[in-house]
Design an enzyme around this catalytic site. Structure first.
Site, PDB file in Angstrom:
ATOM      1  N   VAL A   8       0.815  -1.227   0.000  1.00 47.02           N
ATOM      2  CA  VAL A   8       0.000   0.000   0.000  1.00 47.02           C
ATOM      3  C   VAL A   8       0.849   1.277   0.000  1.00 47.02           C
ATOM      4  CG1 VAL A   8      -1.868   1.161   1.225  1.00 47.02           C
ATOM      5  CG2 VAL A   8      -1.561  -1.277   1.512  1.00 47.02           C
ATOM      6  N   ASN A  28       9.840  -4.941  -6.180  1.00 50.68           N
ATOM      7  CA  ASN A  28       9.182  -5.628  -5.074  1.00 50.68           C
ATOM      8  C   ASN A  28       9.680  -7.076  -5.061  1.00 50.68           C
ATOM      9  OD1 ASN A  28       6.817  -5.324  -3.047  1.00 50.68           O
ATOM     10  ND2 ASN A  28       6.463  -7.312  -4.017  1.00 50.68           N
ATOM     11  N   SER A 124       4.078   9.902   7.608  1.00 51.58           N
ATOM     12  CA  SER A 124       2.726   9.779   8.159  1.00 51.58           C
ATOM     13  C   SER A 124       1.681  10.240   7.159  1.00 51.58           C
ATOM     14  CB  SER A 124       2.576  10.596   9.438  1.00 51.58           C
ATOM     15  OG  SER A 124       1.230  10.503   9.873  1.00 51.58           O
ATOM     16  N   ASN A 183       3.009   9.158  16.437  1.00 51.31           N
ATOM     17  CA  ASN A 183       2.022   8.073  16.525  1.00 51.31           C
ATOM     18  C   ASN A 183       1.482   7.926  17.945  1.00 51.31           C
ATOM     19  OD1 ASN A 183       2.806   7.701  13.884  1.00 51.31           O
ATOM     20  ND2 ASN A 183       2.792   5.481  14.020  1.00 51.31           N
ATOM     21  N   GLU A 186      -1.003  10.453  18.389  1.00 49.18           N
ATOM     22  CA  GLU A 186      -2.184  10.007  17.610  1.00 49.18           C
ATOM     23  C   GLU A 186      -3.050   9.055  18.460  1.00 49.18           C
ATOM     24  OE1 GLU A 186      -1.055   8.629  13.614  1.00 49.18           O
ATOM     25  OE2 GLU A 186      -2.300   6.879  13.986  1.00 49.18           O
ATOM     26  N   LYS A 257      -0.226  -1.544  16.422  1.00 47.67           N
ATOM     27  CA  LYS A 257       0.912  -2.164  15.739  1.00 47.67           C
ATOM     28  C   LYS A 257       2.215  -1.941  16.491  1.00 47.67           C
ATOM     29  CE  LYS A 257      -0.529  -2.782  11.008  1.00 47.67           C
ATOM     30  NZ  LYS A 257      -0.406  -2.309   9.634  1.00 47.67           N
TER      31      LYS A 257
HETATM   32  P1  NBP Z   1       3.698  -3.892   4.796  1.00 42.87           P
HETATM   33  O1  NBP Z   1       4.205  -3.396   6.085  1.00 42.87           O
HETATM   34  O2  NBP Z   1       2.466  -4.711   4.765  1.00 42.87           O
HETATM   35  O3  NBP Z   1       4.868  -4.724   4.079  1.00 42.87           O
HETATM   36  C1  NBP Z   1       4.667  -5.395   2.847  1.00 42.87           C
HETATM   37  C2  NBP Z   1       5.872  -5.198   1.965  1.00 42.87           C
HETATM   38  O4  NBP Z   1       7.061  -5.713   2.602  1.00 42.87           O
HETATM   39  C3  NBP Z   1       5.719  -5.974   0.654  1.00 42.87           C
HETATM   40  O5  NBP Z   1       6.262  -5.207  -0.381  1.00 42.87           O
HETATM   41  C4  NBP Z   1       6.555  -7.218   0.927  1.00 42.87           C
HETATM   42  O6  NBP Z   1       7.029  -7.846  -0.236  1.00 42.87           O
HETATM   43  C5  NBP Z   1       7.695  -6.607   1.680  1.00 42.87           C
HETATM   44  N1  NBP Z   1       8.546  -7.590   2.363  1.00 42.87           N
HETATM   45  C6  NBP Z   1       8.301  -8.367   3.435  1.00 42.87           C
HETATM   46 BR1  NBP Z   1       6.698  -8.449   4.316  1.00 42.87          BR
HETATM   47  N2  NBP Z   1       9.342  -9.131   3.794  1.00 42.87           N
HETATM   48  C7  NBP Z   1      10.290  -8.841   2.905  1.00 42.87           C
HETATM   49  C8  NBP Z   1      11.617  -9.301   2.737  1.00 42.87           C
HETATM   50  N3  NBP Z   1      12.156 -10.173   3.575  1.00 42.87           N
HETATM   51  N4  NBP Z   1      12.328  -8.811   1.698  1.00 42.87           N
HETATM   52  C9  NBP Z   1      11.789  -7.928   0.856  1.00 42.87           C
HETATM   53  N5  NBP Z   1      10.547  -7.424   0.973  1.00 42.87           N
HETATM   54  C10 NBP Z   1       9.797  -7.882   1.985  1.00 42.87           C
HETATM   55  O7  NBP Z   1       3.515  -2.669   3.765  1.00 42.87           O
HETATM   56  P2  NBP Z   1       2.827  -1.237   3.981  1.00 42.87           P
HETATM   57  O8  NBP Z   1       1.583  -1.302   4.777  1.00 42.87           O
HETATM   58  O9  NBP Z   1       2.815  -0.620   2.635  1.00 42.87           O
HETATM   59  O10 NBP Z   1       3.886  -0.453   4.891  1.00 42.87           O
HETATM   60  C11 NBP Z   1       5.237  -0.255   4.497  1.00 42.87           C
HETATM   61  C12 NBP Z   1       5.971   0.422   5.632  1.00 42.87           C
HETATM   62  O11 NBP Z   1       5.389   1.697   5.879  1.00 42.87           O
HETATM   63  C13 NBP Z   1       5.909  -0.328   6.964  1.00 42.87           C
HETATM   64  O12 NBP Z   1       7.119  -0.200   7.640  1.00 42.87           O
HETATM   65  C14 NBP Z   1       4.807   0.354   7.702  1.00 42.87           C
HETATM   66  O13 NBP Z   1       4.933   0.242   9.103  1.00 42.87           O
HETATM   67  C15 NBP Z   1       4.992   1.791   7.247  1.00 42.87           C
HETATM   68  N6  NBP Z   1       3.808   2.640   7.315  1.00 42.87           N
HETATM   69  C16 NBP Z   1       2.594   2.164   6.992  1.00 42.87           C
HETATM   70  C17 NBP Z   1       1.479   2.991   7.045  1.00 42.87           C
HETATM   71  C18 NBP Z   1       0.112   2.499   6.666  1.00 42.87           C
HETATM   72  O14 NBP Z   1      -0.843   3.279   6.804  1.00 42.87           O
HETATM   73  N7  NBP Z   1      -0.013   1.271   6.169  1.00 42.87           N
HETATM   74  C19 NBP Z   1       1.635   4.327   7.430  1.00 42.87           C
HETATM   75  C20 NBP Z   1       2.901   4.793   7.719  1.00 42.87           C
HETATM   76  C21 NBP Z   1       3.977   3.940   7.655  1.00 42.87           C
HETATM   77  P3  NBP Z   1       6.204  -9.073  -0.893  1.00 42.87           P
HETATM   78  O15 NBP Z   1       5.159  -8.453  -1.751  1.00 42.87           O
HETATM   79  O16 NBP Z   1       7.221  -9.814  -1.659  1.00 42.87           O
HETATM   80  O17 NBP Z   1       5.619  -9.875   0.243  1.00 42.87           O
END
Ligand code: NBP
Length: 476
Positions: A8, A28, A124, A183, A186, A257
């Site tokens: 996302v 990715n 954020s 956070n 928040e 989280k």
């Molecule tokens: P996720 O936190 O759900 O992570 C999914 C991503 O991590 C996919 O691209 C996945 O690749 C990759 N990944 C994993 Br899991 N293990 C891996 C590995 N060993 N090597 C390479 N890639 C790997 O994604 P997100 O929700 O987009 O969040 C990304 C970051 O941003 C996180 O740190 C999150 O805490 C932070 N964040 C999120 C938000 C929010 O609102 N969601 C807000 C602010 C910050 P794959 O497709 O191959 O499994």
């Protein structure tokens, strides 16, 4: 610019870069996700997809800059290692995930030893912010900010005065530390809104849709904020399946989280009372203790509960008082959060400017609010402000809020409605302003059982009373 991780956040950030005219290399781990991304968004700008990290790195312009948006923790370490192997001296790795700031400090040290620049950047705004303009809190070396700054400014949210919501927060883990506290704040902000809802719903007996209207009205005043705005939307939503307000069919067990918990753990280590954030984290934990709650429901004595009618307050007056209690408790939570930022900055030698943090939180992030403008002004007027509560503007606001706040804490108590942040924030406030605290008794107790000594108010030195002897006082 390169983006690693197309879940996302990463895919929206990559699109944001592309929408601002940057050519974006994307990678990715699972190639199918890259292909899907290109199929769905490839026409939105210039994207260069790669199937391997080596090809991805080779496709970047020098000095190479790649932002990692993958799961925090081990996944981030794995990707950093792969990028560092494929990169060369002077290249920049940015971690835009929610990493723990101590990991960021370690990673920066490890990368510096390999001549790679490492920037831990808090981002954020959730998925919508990543796409349309997030608030960005980058740490890392100042030199990296010089090359990255314009790039990040181009995709960041903009405050009403046009200022981009990004600035160099400070060295190594400063950016992720500030994002962590953001956070935490928040959590407290969401909880105080929840407590106001609880009082209006189960105290005053208002329906969710009526409360939505109240929140919409509050949103046009001093409480104007993204969180108040979306709460009104949530409360107005009707469940298609049952026809009930959606809020009534959502299980009342709040998830988390970890960033709120980190904020509180770090506050404990720094000795900073972030009671609002702490209570908010515990409130989520309690809400999720479903078995314990089920066992307690109907089985714990409630005392002599009053009904709303016995409070001697009319509904409009009650609503206004709840607004004031929410505002005051929110003020305390922010004051405590800024105290933690100042303490963290002093502990780790970051030189974080609290006013700048208020400035970059004015848009793009989840806690964006009208109120942040005032916080920025408070620190502009006095960068050395001891507590946000002592800023003349907020101080005069508190004069107007404090009586209603006390009443609401009493109402919640009498009605048996939980309001942990309203209540603890008021206690914090009263502790701060008290001329004498019971800490004197605690010092006496400590000296009694453990000869821990105490100091006196009337002379210099450290003293001990011979409790098990003749009870005379000796200088320690
Ligand atoms: P996720 O936190 O759900 O992570 C999914 C991503 O991590 C996919 O691209 C996945 O690749 C990759 N990944 C994993 Br899991 N293990 C891996 C590995 N060993 N090597 C390479 N890639 C790997 O994604 P997100 O929700 O987009 O969040 C990304 C970051 O941003 C996180 O740190 C999150 O805490 C932070 N964040 C999120 C938000 C929010 O609102 N969601 C807000 C602010 C910050 P794959 O497709 O191959 O499994």
């Amino acid at each position: 610019m390169g983006v690693v991780g197309l879940a996302v956040m990463g895919s929206n950030l990559a699109r944001n870069f592309a929408h601002h005219g940057h050519t974006v290399a994307v990678y990715n781990r699972t190639t199918a996700k890259t292909e899907k991304f290109i199929a769905e968004h490839g026409d939105e700008g210039e994207f260069v997809p790669s199937e391997t990290i080596e090809k991805f790195v080779a496709s970047l312009e020098r000095p190479r800059r790649a932002i990692i948006m993958v799961q925090a923790g081990k996944a981030t370490d794995a990707v950093i290692g792969q990028l560092a192997d494929a990169m060369e001296d002077g290249d920049v790795i940015i971690d835009g995930g929610n990493s723990l700031f101590t990991d960021t400090i370690r990673r920066e040290r490890e990368m510096a030893a390999r001549n790679r620049h490492f920037v831990g950047a808090g981002i954020s705004g959730g998925e919508e912010g990543a796409l349309n303009g997030p608030s960005i809190m980058p740490g890392g070396p100042k030199e990296s900010w010089e090359s990255l700054g314009p790039l990040l400014e181009s995709i960041a949210a903009r405050a009403e005065d046009g200022t981009p919501c990004v600035t160099h927060v400070g060295p190594d883990g400063a950016g992720h530390f500030v994002k962590m506290v953001h956070n935490g704040i928040e959590y407290a902000d969401m909880q105080v809104i929840g407590e106001a809802y609880q009082l209006l719903r189960f105290g005053a007996g208002l329906e969710p849709a009526e409360i939505a209207d109240i929140f919409t009205e509050w949103n046009s005043g001093k409480l104007g904020s993204y969180l108040i705005e979306i709460t009104a939307e949530v409360l107005r939503q009707v469940d298609a399946e049952t026809g009930k307000p959606l809020v009534d069919v959502i299980l009342d067990a709040a998830g988390q989280k970890g960033t709120g918990r980190w904020t509180v753990k770090e506050a404990l280590d720094l000795g900073i009372p972030t009671t609002g954030i702490g209570e908010a984290v515990f409130a989520r934990a309690l809400s999720s203790s479903l078995d314990q709650r089920a066992a307690a429901q109907g089985n714990l004595p409630a005392g002599t509960l009053k009904s709303f009618g016995d409070l001697g307050v009319d509904r409009d007056e009650f609503v206004e008082k709840v607004r004031k209690a929410l505002y005051a408790s929110k003020l305390v939570a922010y004051a405590q959060g800024f105290d933690e930022i100042k303490a963290g900055s002093a502990e780790y030698g970051w030189g974080v400017n609290p006013g700048d943090m208020a400035m970059i939180w004015r848009a793009g992030c989840i806690i964006r609010a009208v109120f942040l403008e005032r916080i920025k002004e408070a620190y502009d007027n006095n960068p050395e402000l001891t507590s946000l509560l002592l800023d003349p503007y907020f101080n005069s606001e508190l004069t107007d809020l404090v009586d209603a706040w006390r009443d609401v804490v009493v109402y919640a108590t009498r009605l048996g409605l939980p309001a942990p942040v309203f209540t603890s924030s008021l206690s914090y406030y009263d502790s701060l302003r008290a001329e004498r605290l019971p800490a004197a008794v605690i010092q006496g107790q400590r000296d009694f059982f453990g000869a821990h000594t105490y100091q006196r108010v009337d002379k210099e030195g450290t003293f001990h009373t011979l409790w098990s002897g003749d009870r005379s006082e000796v200088e320690a």
